[in-house]
Design a protein around this motif. Structure first.
Motif, short mmCIF file in Angstrom:
data_model
loop_
_atom_site.label_atom_id
_atom_site.label_comp_id
_atom_site.label_asym_id
_atom_site.label_seq_id
_atom_site.Cartn_x
_atom_site.Cartn_y
_atom_site.Cartn_z
N ILE A 13 6.86 -2.44 5.18
CA ILE A 13 7.04 -1.05 5.64
C ILE A 13 5.80 -0.20 5.37
O ILE A 13 5.56 0.25 4.25
CB ILE A 13 8.28 -0.36 5.01
CG1 ILE A 13 9.54 -1.22 5.18
CG2 ILE A 13 8.48 1.01 5.66
CD1 ILE A 13 10.75 -0.64 4.46
N THR A 14 4.99 -0.07 6.41
CA THR A 14 3.91 0.91 6.45
C THR A 14 2.89 0.70 5.34
O THR A 14 2.82 1.45 4.35
CB THR A 14 4.48 2.35 6.40
OG1 THR A 14 5.54 2.47 7.35
CG2 THR A 14 3.39 3.35 6.75
N ASN A 15 2.10 -0.33 5.49
CA ASN A 15 0.99 -0.61 4.59
C ASN A 15 -0.25 -0.85 5.44
O ASN A 15 -0.19 -1.58 6.44
CB ASN A 15 1.27 -1.86 3.76
CG ASN A 15 2.59 -1.78 3.01
OD1 ASN A 15 2.68 -1.19 1.95
ND2 ASN A 15 3.63 -2.40 3.58
N SER A 16 -1.39 -0.28 5.07
CA SER A 16 -2.57 -0.49 5.89
C SER A 16 -3.85 -0.43 5.06
O SER A 16 -3.90 0.17 3.99
CB SER A 16 -2.64 0.55 7.01
OG SER A 16 -2.88 1.84 6.49
N ASN A 17 -4.87 -1.11 5.60
CA ASN A 17 -6.22 -1.11 5.04
C ASN A 17 -6.25 -1.61 3.60
O ASN A 17 -7.02 -1.14 2.76
CB ASN A 17 -6.83 0.29 5.13
CG ASN A 17 -7.02 0.74 6.57
OD1 ASN A 17 -7.89 0.24 7.28
ND2 ASN A 17 -6.16 1.64 7.01
N ASN A 18 -5.41 -2.61 3.32
CA ASN A 18 -5.40 -3.26 2.02
C ASN A 18 -6.15 -4.59 2.10
O ASN A 18 -6.23 -5.22 3.16
CB ASN A 18 -3.97 -3.49 1.55
CG ASN A 18 -3.20 -2.20 1.41
OD1 ASN A 18 -3.50 -1.38 0.56
ND2 ASN A 18 -2.21 -2.00 2.27
N LEU A 19 -6.67 -5.03 0.96
CA LEU A 19 -7.37 -6.30 0.85
C LEU A 19 -6.62 -7.19 -0.14
O LEU A 19 -6.37 -6.79 -1.28
CB LEU A 19 -8.80 -6.08 0.36
CG LEU A 19 -9.62 -7.34 0.03
CD1 LEU A 19 -9.83 -8.20 1.28
CD2 LEU A 19 -10.95 -6.96 -0.60
N ILE A 20 -6.28 -8.39 0.31
CA ILE A 20 -5.65 -9.39 -0.55
C ILE A 20 -6.61 -10.57 -0.59
O ILE A 20 -6.85 -11.21 0.44
CB ILE A 20 -4.28 -9.82 0.01
CG1 ILE A 20 -3.37 -8.60 0.18
CG2 ILE A 20 -3.63 -10.87 -0.88
CD1 ILE A 20 -2.19 -8.84 1.09
#
Length: 302
Positions: A37-44
């Motif tokens: 639900i609504t996650n963006s521009n993250n780095l894993i």
């Protein structure tokens, strides 16, 4: 405690511009890492996700514009008694514009990598970028049911949506696993083992290979480094994002990098995860109490 709702190694909602690095998530009832639900521009990156249920890593519902790189996902199991028959390495559901690059996915009971829409959002599973990954020896749990049977499964609410996903520089291998390598919305529901057919269906994977990746030891969760003879070496194409190092922190060349999470390094020079790299892939299920650590879990004999 619901493996399909809030359980697992960790679940993130409404998360932006964050980094998850070097997380180990193992033996969870639920996904190892779950963005929903609504996650963006993250780095894993540089994560190690093994022997979880439903998915090693799941990006779901408006989880867009994220990058997953240099991570290892293996040994995902089915959740006993649960209606969702998934046990994938990586699942993207109703999520767009994500980049999945330089990961190694192996020995999962379900699909290696799957992209699909469950109709909560219109045209929501396209424009993802799948580059320079090793996807091998998954679908160990069988074929013929939703969520199993393929090394890579790309679906959508339309063929146009499915075809908007791009992919290249990947190495695929089924080995003795049931099912077939590839499945795409709008084509044969039974999929195909032919790379040429897959390329004609999708217009992608022009530089990819179907070959045994020759990992160090694919029966161990830490056995993902490449051997000297691996066809994954120098297979990578220029990725959509810059990836300057690998899972262990070893540098990658700007062109011709190895596919998968680990750049090949000569024997004795490769890093390791202290205390974990030789654990056997063992998982015990109790129909009454759910999944649990195998009582025989121990480092493999040298």
């Amino acid at each position: 405690y619901n493996p399909g709702f809030e359980a697992g190694g960790g679940k993130w909602c409404y998360t932006f511009f964050s980094t998850i690095r070097s997380q180990v998530a193992a033996f969870n009832a639920g996904p190892g890492i779950w963005f929903d639900i609504t996650n963006s521009n993250n780095l894993i990156e540089q994560c190690w996700l093994y022997s979880n249920t439903l998915a090693g890593l799941q990006l779901e519902l408006y989880t867009d514009n994220n990058t997953v790189q240099n991570s290892v996902i293996c040994g995902t199991q089915f959740q006993p008694g649960y209606s969702w028959k998934y046990a994938s390495g990586i699942t993207l559901t109703d999520s767009t514009n994500n980049t999945i690059v330089h990961n190694t996915i192996f020995d999962c009971l379900g699909n290696g990598l799957q992209i699909f829409s469950d109709t909560r959002v219109t045209n929501s599973s396209g424009h993802n970028k799948i580059f320079n990954n090793i996807i091998t020896s998954n679908s160990l749990g069988g074929s013929g049911s939703y969520g199993t049977g393929f090394q890579i499964y790309i679906s959508g609410q339309s063929a146009t949506e499915a075809l908007s996903n791009t992919h290249d520089g990947n190495l695929f291998w089924r080995g003795s696993s049931p099912g077939v390598l590839f499945c795409l919305t709008g084509q044969s529901g039974s999929g195909t083992d032919s790379l040429a057919t897959w390329q004609s269906w999708t217009g992608g994977d022009a530089h990819s290979l179907v070959a045994n990746p020759l990992l160090t030891n694919s029966t161990l969760p830490g056995g993902f480094p490449l051997t000297a003879a691996s066809p994954a070496r120098a297979l990578g194409v220029t990725p959509p994002v810059s990836v300057t190092n690998d899972y262990f922190g070893n540098p990658r060349p700007t062109t011709g990098a190895d596919a998968g999470a680990a750049q090949f390094v000569a024997s004795g020079q490769q890093g390791a995860e202290p205390g974990w790299s030789n654990l056997l892939l063992h998982y015990t299920f109790d129909e009454g109490n759910g999944p649990a650590l195998d009582s025989g879990l121990a480092p493999a004999a040298n």
